[in-house]
Design a protein around this motif. Structure first.
Motif, short mmCIF file in Angstrom:
data_model
loop_
_atom_site.label_atom_id
_atom_site.label_comp_id
_atom_site.label_asym_id
_atom_site.label_seq_id
_atom_site.Cartn_x
_atom_site.Cartn_y
_atom_site.Cartn_z
N GLY A 353 0.80 -1.23 0.00
CA GLY A 353 0.00 0.00 0.00
C GLY A 353 0.82 1.27 0.00
O GLY A 353 0.26 2.37 -0.08
N GLY A 354 2.13 1.17 0.07
CA GLY A 354 2.97 2.36 0.07
C GLY A 354 4.32 2.05 0.70
O GLY A 354 4.65 0.90 1.01
N SER A 355 5.11 3.10 0.91
CA SER A 355 6.44 2.95 1.49
C SER A 355 6.40 3.21 2.99
O SER A 355 5.39 3.69 3.54
CB SER A 355 7.41 3.93 0.82
N GLU A 356 7.54 2.91 3.67
CA GLU A 356 7.62 3.18 5.10
C GLU A 356 7.49 4.67 5.40
O GLU A 356 6.88 5.06 6.39
CB GLU A 356 8.94 2.64 5.66
N GLY A 357 8.07 5.51 4.53
CA GLY A 357 7.97 6.94 4.74
C GLY A 357 6.53 7.43 4.65
O GLY A 357 6.09 8.26 5.46
N GLN A 358 5.78 6.93 3.67
CA GLN A 358 4.38 7.32 3.55
C GLN A 358 3.57 6.83 4.74
O GLN A 358 2.70 7.54 5.24
CB GLN A 358 3.81 6.76 2.25
N LEU A 359 3.84 5.61 5.19
CA LEU A 359 3.13 5.10 6.35
C LEU A 359 3.42 5.95 7.58
O LEU A 359 2.50 6.29 8.34
CB LEU A 359 3.54 3.64 6.62
N PHE A 360 4.69 6.32 7.79
CA PHE A 360 5.05 7.09 8.97
C PHE A 360 4.37 8.47 8.94
O PHE A 360 3.85 8.95 9.97
CB PHE A 360 6.57 7.26 9.04
N GLU A 361 4.32 9.09 7.78
CA GLU A 361 3.69 10.42 7.66
C GLU A 361 2.18 10.35 7.91
O GLU A 361 1.64 11.14 8.68
CB GLU A 361 3.97 10.99 6.28
N LEU A 362 1.51 9.41 7.27
CA LEU A 362 0.06 9.31 7.43
C LEU A 362 -0.31 8.82 8.82
O LEU A 362 -1.32 9.27 9.40
CB LEU A 362 -0.51 8.36 6.38
N ALA A 363 0.47 7.89 9.39
CA ALA A 363 0.17 7.40 10.73
C ALA A 363 0.26 8.51 11.75
O ALA A 363 -0.54 8.58 12.70
CB ALA A 363 1.13 6.26 11.10
N ASN A 364 1.22 9.45 11.59
CA ASN A 364 1.31 10.60 12.49
C ASN A 364 0.07 11.47 12.39
O ASN A 364 -0.43 11.97 13.39
CB ASN A 364 2.56 11.41 12.17
N ARG A 365 -0.44 11.65 11.17
CA ARG A 365 -1.65 12.45 11.00
C ARG A 365 -2.85 11.77 11.66
O ARG A 365 -3.65 12.42 12.34
CB ARG A 365 -1.93 12.65 9.51
N TRP A 366 -2.97 10.48 11.45
CA TRP A 366 -4.11 9.76 12.02
C TRP A 366 -4.05 9.74 13.53
O TRP A 366 -5.06 9.87 14.22
CB TRP A 366 -4.15 8.32 11.48
N TRP A 367 -2.83 9.60 14.05
CA TRP A 367 -2.66 9.57 15.50
C TRP A 367 -3.00 10.96 16.09
O TRP A 367 -3.70 11.06 17.10
CB TRP A 367 -1.23 9.16 15.83
N ALA A 368 -2.51 12.02 15.44
CA ALA A 368 -2.78 13.38 15.93
C ALA A 368 -4.27 13.71 15.87
O ALA A 368 -4.80 14.41 16.74
CB ALA A 368 -1.97 14.39 15.12
N ALA A 369 -4.95 13.21 14.86
CA ALA A 369 -6.37 13.52 14.71
C ALA A 369 -7.23 12.82 15.76
O ALA A 369 -8.39 13.25 16.01
CB ALA A 369 -6.85 13.11 13.32
#
Length: 371
Positions: A353-369
């Motif tokens: 579904g994507g790279s580790e960098g994309q996962l880390f960036e989106l996971a931070n957004r989801w966690w913050a939200a």
């Protein structure tokens, strides 16, 4: 073997019928494999009756108790019915009750611990002559049985050479190497599932060097190599394989003789190879069935069967970090740790579904939200 059978019978109570059968000078004796699970048994038949000795147990029957002797699926099937007497307690005291017990013994004769189905027909004729009181050591059935045993070793001597072991070992090795790659590819194909849009999947890919792949690959190779040899050589392939499995092949080197004997046993062990192959595939089920999905709602485990799975929301996350590669062969990953101590990491796993960098960036957004 005669002495061993006699000793076993004596330990089971010294039954006169069993000892009489076992010690008869004109008895037919042979090792055999009994039933579907191939339990080792020693069969002794004489004009007095027939006995089956396995381990510390033994069953002996007079010929009047034998109802039929048949050959089915290259196995000798002996059916017996014996009258047993049991003392039971009643209100008036005790009484003796009679009951008929039925026994079925399906077996195949074995030479040097290897089954020889071709002996079933001639041995059944010997038993039938004993049952009908027509047996003689000078009779046709007995001579056919003796000739069949001698012919087995003669047929092997005609087929035995130095090329067949090399060809069989080469087939086994080639099919084994191809089988490990094929098994890994099949398992990875079975575990591959579409990743929903906007989500990441964390799973495990199976490599050809995985011990399960190697075991399954060479079990499959054992089946395939045996089929190929039988297709190419026909019945002679079985004659040769059984002969080398008995240790009849001689090269002058003990190590080579042992290796060739194990090769023959491997080619003959089709049922064992099939069972090993099935068990190896069952060990792949956790890799096929489970997938971890990371999406805006949290982390959830998807399974193909309704097993219990634990899903975590982003509110339970206590740490989201990057994991550096430990060597040049590895790649950096992402680790998500939850309040209950569970954690999910992409390190040394397959990420979809994507790279580790994309996962880390989106996971931070989801966690913050969701804080």
């Amino acid at each position: 073997m005669t002495l061993a059978g006699t000793a076993a019978l004596r330990r089971n109570g010294g039954d006169a019928l069993m000892l009489e059968i076992a010690n008869a000078p004109d008895a037919a004796r042979s090792d055999a494999e009994l039933g579907v699970f191939r339990k080792a048994v020693h069969v002794v038949a004489s004009p007095r009756g027939i006995a089956f000795v396995y381990g510390q147990r033994a069953e002996a029957f007079e010929w009047d108790d034998i109802r039929s002797i048949d050959v089915r699926r290259r196995s000798v099937i002996v059916r017996a019915e014996a009258i047993r007497h049991a003392v039971v307690q009643t209100k008036a005291g005790t009484e003796v009750r009679r009951s008929a017990e039925r026994f079925v013994f399906p077996f195949r004769l074995a030479l040097d611990d290897v089954v020889e189905p071709s002996l079933s027909d001639v041995f059944a004729r010997v038993l039938e002559e004993m049952r009908t009181r027509a047996f003689s050591v000078h009779g046709t059935a007995w001579h056919e049985y003796q000739n069949a045993m001698e012919r087995i070793q003669g047929e092997f001597a005609d087929q035995d050479d130095q090329v067949l072991p090399i060809a069989a070992a080469g087939l086994l090795l080639a099919f084994g190497l191809m089988g490990t790659i094929l098994v890994a590819a099949l398992v990875n194909a079975a575990s591959a599932r579409a990743v929903p849009p906007g989500a990441f999947a964390i799973g495990d890919r199976i490599g050809a060097l995985d011990p399960r792949s190697i075991i399954a690959g060479f079990a499959f190779a054992s089946l395939l190599a045996g089929w190929v040899l039988r297709l190419a050589l026909g019945r002679h392939a079985l004659v040769w394989a059984r002969g080398v499995a008995r240790g009849w092949h001689r090269t002058g080197s003990r190590a080579t003789d042992v290796a060739v004997r194990q090769l023959g046993r491997t080619l003959l062990g089709t049922s064992s190879a099939a069972a090993i192959l099935l068990l190896a595939f069952l060990t792949f089920w956790p890799n096929i069935a489970a997938t971890t999905l990371v999406d805006p709602s949290g982390v959830r485990n998807e399974v193909l069967l309704p097993f219990v799975s634990v899903d975590e929301s982003w509110r339970n996350v206590v740490e989201l970090s990057r994991v550096d590669a430990s060597s040049s062969l590895d790649r950096p990953g992402v680790r998500i740790r939850f309040a209950d101590g569970r954690e999910v990491a992409t390190y040394r796993h397959e990420l979809g579904g994507g790279s580790e960098g994309q996962l880390f960036e989106l996971a931070n957004r989801w966690w913050a939200a969701n804080r």
